[in-house]
Design a protein around this motif. Structure first.
Motif, PDB file in Angstrom:
ATOM      1  N   ASP A   1       4.490   4.821 -10.930  1.00  0.00           N
ATOM      2  CA  ASP A   1       3.575   5.765 -11.563  1.00  0.00           C
ATOM      3  C   ASP A   1       2.539   6.298 -10.581  1.00  0.00           C
ATOM      4  O   ASP A   1       2.184   7.468 -10.623  1.00  0.00           O
ATOM      5  N   HIS A   2       2.079   5.426  -9.685  1.00  0.00           N
ATOM      6  CA  HIS A   2       1.111   5.909  -8.692  1.00  0.00           C
ATOM      7  C   HIS A   2       1.801   6.884  -7.737  1.00  0.00           C
ATOM      8  O   HIS A   2       1.310   7.992  -7.507  1.00  0.00           O
ATOM      9  N   LEU A   3       2.953   6.446  -7.167  1.00  0.00           N
ATOM     10  CA  LEU A   3       3.618   7.246  -6.135  1.00  0.00           C
ATOM     11  C   LEU A   3       3.972   8.648  -6.634  1.00  0.00           C
ATOM     12  O   LEU A   3       3.704   9.643  -5.967  1.00  0.00           O
TER      13      LEU A   3
ATOM     14  N   GLY B   1       0.229   9.610  -9.792  1.00  0.00           N
ATOM     15  CA  GLY B   1      -1.207   9.400  -9.606  1.00  0.00           C
ATOM     16  C   GLY B   1      -1.707   9.548  -8.186  1.00  0.00           C
ATOM     17  O   GLY B   1      -2.911   9.706  -7.966  1.00  0.00           O
ATOM     18  N   CYS B   2      -0.805   9.509  -7.211  1.00  0.00           N
ATOM     19  CA  CYS B   2      -1.222   9.579  -5.806  1.00  0.00           C
ATOM     20  C   CYS B   2      -1.855  10.950  -5.514  1.00  0.00           C
ATOM     21  O   CYS B   2      -1.401  11.969  -6.024  1.00  0.00           O
ATOM     22  N   GLU B   3      -2.872  10.948  -4.656  1.00  0.00           N
ATOM     23  CA  GLU B   3      -3.560  12.226  -4.390  1.00  0.00           C
ATOM     24  C   GLU B   3      -2.596  13.252  -3.765  1.00  0.00           C
ATOM     25  O   GLU B   3      -2.710  14.451  -4.018  1.00  0.00           O
TER      26      GLU B   3
ATOM     27  N   SER C   1       0.826  -1.206   0.000  1.00  0.00           N
ATOM     28  CA  SER C   1       0.000   0.000   0.000  1.00  0.00           C
ATOM     29  C   SER C   1       0.867   1.266   0.000  1.00  0.00           C
ATOM     30  O   SER C   1       1.892   1.332   0.679  1.00  0.00           O
ATOM     31  N   CYS C   2       0.430   2.257  -0.747  1.00  0.00           N
ATOM     32  CA  CYS C   2       1.188   3.505  -0.906  1.00  0.00           C
ATOM     33  C   CYS C   2       1.441   4.190   0.441  1.00  0.00           C
ATOM     34  O   CYS C   2       0.520   4.372   1.239  1.00  0.00           O
ATOM     35  N   CYS C   3       2.702   4.568   0.694  1.00  0.00           N
ATOM     36  CA  CYS C   3       3.072   5.222   1.957  1.00  0.00           C
ATOM     37  C   CYS C   3       2.438   6.604   2.088  1.00  0.00           C
ATOM     38  O   CYS C   3       2.312   7.130   3.181  1.00  0.00           O
ATOM     39  N   LEU C   4       2.068   7.218   0.961  1.00  0.00           N
ATOM     40  CA  LEU C   4       1.530   8.578   1.019  1.00  0.00           C
ATOM     41  C   LEU C   4       0.020   8.596   1.263  1.00  0.00           C
ATOM     42  O   LEU C   4      -0.469   9.375   2.052  1.00  0.00           O
ATOM     43  N   CYS C   5      -0.736   7.738   0.555  1.00  0.00           N
ATOM     44  CA  CYS C   5      -2.199   7.810   0.666  1.00  0.00           C
ATOM     45  C   CYS C   5      -2.812   6.558   1.302  1.00  0.00           C
ATOM     46  O   CYS C   5      -3.960   6.582   1.722  1.00  0.00           O
ATOM     47  N   ASP C   6      -2.061   5.474   1.328  1.00  0.00           N
ATOM     48  CA  ASP C   6      -2.529   4.215   1.902  1.00  0.00           C
ATOM     49  C   ASP C   6      -3.806   3.686   1.245  1.00  0.00           C
ATOM     50  O   ASP C   6      -4.585   2.972   1.865  1.00  0.00           O
TER      51      ASP C   6
HETATM   52 ZN   LIG Z   1      -0.786   7.075  -2.940  1.00  0.00          ZN
END
Ligand SMILES: [Zn+2]
Length: 240
Positions: free
Chosen positions: A128-130, A133-135, A116-121
């Motif tokens: 590409d998400h990190l 695409g991440c909020e 799971s993404c450390c920024l948005c979880d």
């Molecule tokens: Zn994220």
């Protein structure tokens, strides 16, 4: 230091996380331990089998470039350019080649970590998400792109991001665009690491301020050696 990862009992290495690391460890077990050798350490630079008298960035690049024919000149100039900040450019290069140890890649190495993404979880932590695409990243890009004078606020794909930093336009000088893109990628990764390892988090506006400081410092430092950098500061400050 090399001395830190071996003792009289042998190499003290953690488990290899890639085929290349495994090959290196196999090679290491076949050579004499540095701690048992009485000679002074020396550097050996070998490119394409040719011993070099000293390290040469351009020769190293040429060696890489001939091996990686798929690397376009456009990308080369977007990542490795003369006035780039080395630590930012290095990270950008690793990211461009999708070699960052994101959680999805860590998991693929069998480390059993969350993906799971450390920024948005709330999404898989891929490159590409990190970075795009991440909020959280989107909020940072929105501030950065607005500062540069662009009307779009995000990038849909890594390819469109690379095209953007590779092509000249009338909105902002290309070199400023590249410096800002590198600094943004660098600071998103730094934020991700702080959240992952230290459980410290900053807001997108705070990260944007760090990027702003990075860019101001870079321009102030470079304008001592390149006069055209003075106009870059004006470009960077015009939308404050
Ligand atoms: Zn994220």
């Amino acid at each position: 230091m090399v001395a830190d990862i071996c003792d009289e009992n042998g190499w003290r290495l953690r488990g290899a996380r890639s085929l290349a690391a495994e090959s290196l460890q196999i090679h290491l077990t076949g050579i004499i331990l540095p701690s048992l050798c009485q000679d002074d350490d020396v550097f050996h630079w070998v490119i394409d089998g040719d011993p070099m008298p000293h390290y040469s960035a351009s020769r190293t690049w040429e060696g890489r470039a001939t091996k990686q024919s798929t690397v376009s000149l456009l990308v080369q100039h977007s990542v490795w350019f003369k006035m780039a900040t080395p630590r930012h450019a290095f990270l950008m290069w690793i990211a461009h080649n999708d070699r960052m140890p994101t959680r999805v890649r860590l998991s693929s190495w069998g480390l059993g970590t969350s993906t799971s993404c450390c920024l948005c979880d709330s999404a898989l932590e891929t490159r590409d998400h990190l970075f795009l695409g991440c909020e959280i990243s989107e909020q940072i890009w929105k501030l950065v792109l607005r500062r540069l004078g662009y009307t779009h606020s995000a990038f849909m794909t890594w390819t469109s991001f690379i095209e953007w930093i590779s092509l000249k336009d009338s909105t902002t000088p290309l070199i400023l665009k590249k410096l800002v893109a590198h600094a943004t990628i660098y600071n998103i990764w730094a934020e991700r690491n702080k959240r992952m390892h230290q459980e410290i988090s900053s807001t997108p506006p705070t990260i944007y301020k760090l990027i702003d400081h990075n860019i101001r410092d870079t321009i102030l430092e470079k304008k001592k050696i390149k006069k055209s950098f003075k106009t870059l500061m004006l470009s960077w400050l015009r939308n404050v």
